[in-house]
Design a protein around this motif. Structure first.
Motif, PDB file in Angstrom:
ATOM      1  N   VAL A 104       0.846  -1.185   0.000  1.00  0.00           N
ATOM      2  CA  VAL A 104       0.000   0.000   0.000  1.00  0.00           C
ATOM      3  C   VAL A 104       0.884   1.238   0.000  1.00  0.00           C
ATOM      4  CG1 VAL A 104      -1.689   1.310   1.341  1.00  0.00           C
ATOM      5  CG2 VAL A 104      -1.823  -1.177   1.268  1.00  0.00           C
ATOM      6  N   THR A 105       0.620   2.142  -0.910  1.00  0.00           N
ATOM      7  CA  THR A 105       1.334   3.416  -0.922  1.00  0.00           C
ATOM      8  C   THR A 105       0.412   4.467  -0.318  1.00  0.00           C
ATOM      9  OG1 THR A 105       2.505   2.769  -2.919  1.00  0.00           O
ATOM     10  CG2 THR A 105       2.493   5.106  -2.371  1.00  0.00           C
ATOM     11  N   PHE A 106       0.860   5.071   0.746  1.00  0.00           N
ATOM     12  CA  PHE A 106       0.069   6.049   1.483  1.00  0.00           C
ATOM     13  C   PHE A 106       0.627   7.424   1.160  1.00  0.00           C
ATOM     14  CE2 PHE A 106      -1.397   8.022   5.557  1.00  0.00           C
ATOM     15  CZ  PHE A 106      -2.737   7.709   5.434  1.00  0.00           C
ATOM     16  N   THR A 107      -0.148   8.224   0.428  1.00  0.00           N
ATOM     17  CA  THR A 107       0.325   9.537  -0.013  1.00  0.00           C
ATOM     18  C   THR A 107      -0.018  10.622   0.998  1.00  0.00           C
ATOM     19  OG1 THR A 107      -1.728  10.073  -1.153  1.00  0.00           O
ATOM     20  CG2 THR A 107      -0.070   8.839  -2.417  1.00  0.00           C
ATOM     21  N   ASP A 108       0.523  11.815   0.783  1.00  0.00           N
ATOM     22  CA  ASP A 108       0.181  12.951   1.633  1.00  0.00           C
ATOM     23  C   ASP A 108      -1.304  13.291   1.511  1.00  0.00           C
ATOM     24  OD1 ASP A 108       2.779  13.146   2.538  1.00  0.00           O
ATOM     25  OD2 ASP A 108       3.341  14.713   1.114  1.00  0.00           O
ATOM     26  N   GLU A 109      -1.859  13.102   0.333  1.00  0.00           N
ATOM     27  CA  GLU A 109      -3.300  13.353   0.132  1.00  0.00           C
ATOM     28  C   GLU A 109      -4.129  12.368   0.957  1.00  0.00           C
ATOM     29  OE1 GLU A 109      -1.197  12.944  -2.602  1.00  0.00           O
ATOM     30  OE2 GLU A 109      -0.960  15.110  -2.827  1.00  0.00           O
ATOM     31  N   ASP A 110      -3.688  11.103   1.007  1.00  0.00           N
ATOM     32  CA  ASP A 110      -4.375  10.107   1.835  1.00  0.00           C
ATOM     33  C   ASP A 110      -4.334  10.522   3.304  1.00  0.00           C
ATOM     34  OD1 ASP A 110      -4.870   8.452  -0.397  1.00  0.00           O
ATOM     35  OD2 ASP A 110      -2.954   7.407  -0.133  1.00  0.00           O
ATOM     36  N   ALA A 111      -3.182  10.984   3.736  1.00  0.00           N
ATOM     37  CA  ALA A 111      -3.038  11.414   5.124  1.00  0.00           C
ATOM     38  C   ALA A 111      -3.958  12.594   5.427  1.00  0.00           C
ATOM     39  CB  ALA A 111      -1.584  11.780   5.419  1.00  0.00           C
ATOM     40  N   ALA A 112      -4.038  13.537   4.517  1.00  0.00           N
ATOM     41  CA  ALA A 112      -4.905  14.700   4.708  1.00  0.00           C
ATOM     42  C   ALA A 112      -6.372  14.272   4.756  1.00  0.00           C
ATOM     43  CB  ALA A 112      -4.682  15.723   3.592  1.00  0.00           C
ATOM     44  N   ARG A 113      -6.760  13.341   3.891  1.00  0.00           N
ATOM     45  CA  ARG A 113      -8.138  12.850   3.869  1.00  0.00           C
ATOM     46  C   ARG A 113      -8.461  12.114   5.177  1.00  0.00           C
ATOM     47  NH1 ARG A 113      -7.946  10.522  -1.106  1.00  0.00           N
ATOM     48  NH2 ARG A 113      -8.136   8.412  -0.347  1.00  0.00           N
ATOM     49  N   ALA A 114      -7.535  11.295   5.649  1.00  0.00           N
ATOM     50  CA  ALA A 114      -7.749  10.566   6.904  1.00  0.00           C
ATOM     51  C   ALA A 114      -7.858  11.539   8.076  1.00  0.00           C
ATOM     52  CB  ALA A 114      -6.617   9.572   7.133  1.00  0.00           C
ATOM     53  N   GLU A 115      -7.021  12.567   8.076  1.00  0.00           N
ATOM     54  CA  GLU A 115      -7.074  13.568   9.142  1.00  0.00           C
ATOM     55  C   GLU A 115      -8.423  14.282   9.150  1.00  0.00           C
ATOM     56  OE1 GLU A 115      -6.220  15.610  12.427  1.00  0.00           O
ATOM     57  OE2 GLU A 115      -4.962  14.017  11.594  1.00  0.00           O
ATOM     58  N   LYS A 116      -8.951  14.574   7.958  1.00  0.00           N
ATOM     59  CA  LYS A 116     -10.268  15.223   7.869  1.00  0.00           C
ATOM     60  C   LYS A 116     -11.362  14.317   8.428  1.00  0.00           C
ATOM     61  CE  LYS A 116     -13.522  17.530   4.757  1.00  0.00           C
ATOM     62  NZ  LYS A 116     -14.609  17.212   5.651  1.00  0.00           N
ATOM     63  N   VAL A 117     -11.269  13.020   8.176  1.00  0.00           N
ATOM     64  CA  VAL A 117     -12.245  12.077   8.731  1.00  0.00           C
ATOM     65  C   VAL A 117     -12.211  12.126  10.250  1.00  0.00           C
ATOM     66  CG1 VAL A 117     -12.781   9.616   9.013  1.00  0.00           C
ATOM     67  CG2 VAL A 117     -12.345  10.537   6.738  1.00  0.00           C
ATOM     68  N   TRP A 118     -10.997  12.099  10.841  1.00  0.00           N
ATOM     69  CA  TRP A 118     -10.883  12.164  12.295  1.00  0.00           C
ATOM     70  C   TRP A 118     -11.464  13.463  12.836  1.00  0.00           C
ATOM     71  CZ3 TRP A 118     -10.591   8.135  15.044  1.00  0.00           C
ATOM     72  CH2 TRP A 118      -9.834   7.033  14.667  1.00  0.00           C
ATOM     73  N   GLN A 119     -11.197  14.576  12.173  1.00  0.00           N
ATOM     74  CA  GLN A 119     -11.736  15.859  12.619  1.00  0.00           C
ATOM     75  C   GLN A 119     -13.253  15.872  12.541  1.00  0.00           C
ATOM     76  OE1 GLN A 119      -9.699  18.754  10.199  1.00  0.00           O
ATOM     77  NE2 GLN A 119      -7.782  18.575  11.370  1.00  0.00           N
ATOM     78  N   ASP A 120     -13.803  15.324  11.447  1.00  0.00           N
ATOM     79  CA  ASP A 120     -15.248  15.266  11.294  1.00  0.00           C
ATOM     80  C   ASP A 120     -15.883  14.373  12.385  1.00  0.00           C
ATOM     81  OD1 ASP A 120     -15.168  16.945   9.136  1.00  0.00           O
ATOM     82  OD2 ASP A 120     -15.325  15.350   7.633  1.00  0.00           O
ATOM     83  N   LEU A 121     -15.252  13.240  12.661  1.00  0.00           N
ATOM     84  CA  LEU A 121     -15.765  12.364  13.711  1.00  0.00           C
ATOM     85  C   LEU A 121     -15.761  13.073  15.058  1.00  0.00           C
ATOM     86  CD1 LEU A 121     -14.071   8.987  12.761  1.00  0.00           C
ATOM     87  CD2 LEU A 121     -16.523   9.454  12.802  1.00  0.00           C
ATOM     88  N   ALA A 122     -14.665  13.748  15.366  1.00  0.00           N
ATOM     89  CA  ALA A 122     -14.541  14.452  16.645  1.00  0.00           C
ATOM     90  C   ALA A 122     -15.570  15.566  16.770  1.00  0.00           C
ATOM     91  CB  ALA A 122     -13.127  15.014  16.803  1.00  0.00           C
ATOM     92  N   ALA A 123     -15.915  16.200  15.652  1.00  0.00           N
ATOM     93  CA  ALA A 123     -16.876  17.303  15.661  1.00  0.00           C
ATOM     94  C   ALA A 123     -18.314  16.836  15.520  1.00  0.00           C
ATOM     95  CB  ALA A 123     -16.532  18.296  14.543  1.00  0.00           C
ATOM     96  N   GLY A 124     -18.513  15.522  15.308  1.00  0.00           N
ATOM     97  CA  GLY A 124     -19.865  14.993  15.160  1.00  0.00           C
ATOM     98  C   GLY A 124     -20.469  15.265  13.798  1.00  0.00           C
ATOM     99  N   ARG A 125     -19.619  15.583  12.813  1.00  0.00           N
ATOM    100  CA  ARG A 125     -20.112  15.835  11.457  1.00  0.00           C
ATOM    101  C   ARG A 125     -20.197  14.517  10.684  1.00  0.00           C
ATOM    102  NH1 ARG A 125     -16.374  20.404  11.979  1.00  0.00           N
ATOM    103  NH2 ARG A 125     -14.766  19.106  11.039  1.00  0.00           N
ATOM    104  N   PRO A 126     -21.041  14.470   9.648  1.00  0.00           N
ATOM    105  CA  PRO A 126     -21.081  13.268   8.814  1.00  0.00           C
ATOM    106  C   PRO A 126     -19.718  13.024   8.179  1.00  0.00           C
ATOM    107  CG  PRO A 126     -22.835  14.804   8.214  1.00  0.00           C
ATOM    108  CD  PRO A 126     -21.971  15.495   9.203  1.00  0.00           C
ATOM    109  N   VAL A 127     -19.373  11.760   8.016  1.00  0.00           N
ATOM    110  CA  VAL A 127     -18.057  11.396   7.505  1.00  0.00           C
ATOM    111  C   VAL A 127     -18.205  10.795   6.119  1.00  0.00           C
ATOM    112  CG1 VAL A 127     -16.057   9.914   7.875  1.00  0.00           C
ATOM    113  CG2 VAL A 127     -17.183  11.011   9.820  1.00  0.00           C
ATOM    114  N   ASP A 128     -17.433  11.366   5.167  1.00  0.00           N
ATOM    115  CA  ASP A 128     -17.353  10.760   3.844  1.00  0.00           C
ATOM    116  C   ASP A 128     -16.482   9.533   3.946  1.00  0.00           C
ATOM    117  OD1 ASP A 128     -18.838  12.822   2.734  1.00  0.00           O
ATOM    118  OD2 ASP A 128     -17.045  14.036   2.351  1.00  0.00           O
ATOM    119  N   SER A 129     -16.739   8.555   3.106  1.00  0.00           N
ATOM    120  CA  SER A 129     -15.894   7.353   3.143  1.00  0.00           C
ATOM    121  C   SER A 129     -14.488   7.687   2.667  1.00  0.00           C
ATOM    122  CB  SER A 129     -16.495   6.248   2.273  1.00  0.00           C
ATOM    123  OG  SER A 129     -16.387   6.591   0.917  1.00  0.00           O
ATOM    124  N   LEU A 130     -13.546   6.929   3.122  1.00  0.00           N
ATOM    125  CA  LEU A 130     -12.164   7.117   2.695  1.00  0.00           C
ATOM    126  C   LEU A 130     -12.025   6.603   1.294  1.00  0.00           C
ATOM    127  CD1 LEU A 130     -10.263   6.122   5.937  1.00  0.00           C
ATOM    128  CD2 LEU A 130     -10.451   8.389   4.953  1.00  0.00           C
TER     129      LEU A 130
END
Length: 107
Positions: free
Chosen positions: A81-107
């Motif tokens: 698996v190649t994990f890019t900076d864009e993947d990391a940014a997308r994953a970070e956004k998911v965590w932020q959305d979860l913490a804020a109680g916002r709906p989460v887009d799939s990864l």
């Protein structure tokens, strides 16, 4: 034969203690101090031991970056698996959305 105990001189005891321990005063709000005490007591620990455990378990930014790089390298080596900076940014956004109680887009 009587047993005689000799009490060491205070400066000897203090010097030995301070070689092993350095006390530092940390000024916090009374509410923070009280909460630390409750958390320590619930774990059957002193506040000193609780803070030492807490600090030991909390990684620095450098340690987090090192963990990230090691995990990324492991995934690439063992899973292909190649994990890019864009993947990391997308994953970070998911965590932020979860913490804020916002709906989460799939990864």
């Amino acid at each position: 034969m009587p047993l005689t105990l000799e009490k060491p001189a205070p400066e000897t005891v203090y010097r030995q203690y301070t070689v092993l321990m350095a006390d530092t005063t940390i000024k916090v709000d009374p509410a923070v101090r009280d909460r630390l005490m409750v958390l320590a007591r619930e774990r059957g620990m002193t506040m000193r031991d609780f803070l030492a455990e807490l600090v030991g378990a909390t990684p620095t930014e450098a340690e987090l970056k090192e963990r990230y790089e090691a995990t990324k390298a492991y995934c690439e080596k063992h899973f292909g698996v190649t994990f890019t900076d864009e993947d990391a940014a997308r994953a970070e956004k998911v965590w932020q959305d979860l913490a804020a109680g916002r709906p989460v887009d799939s990864l």
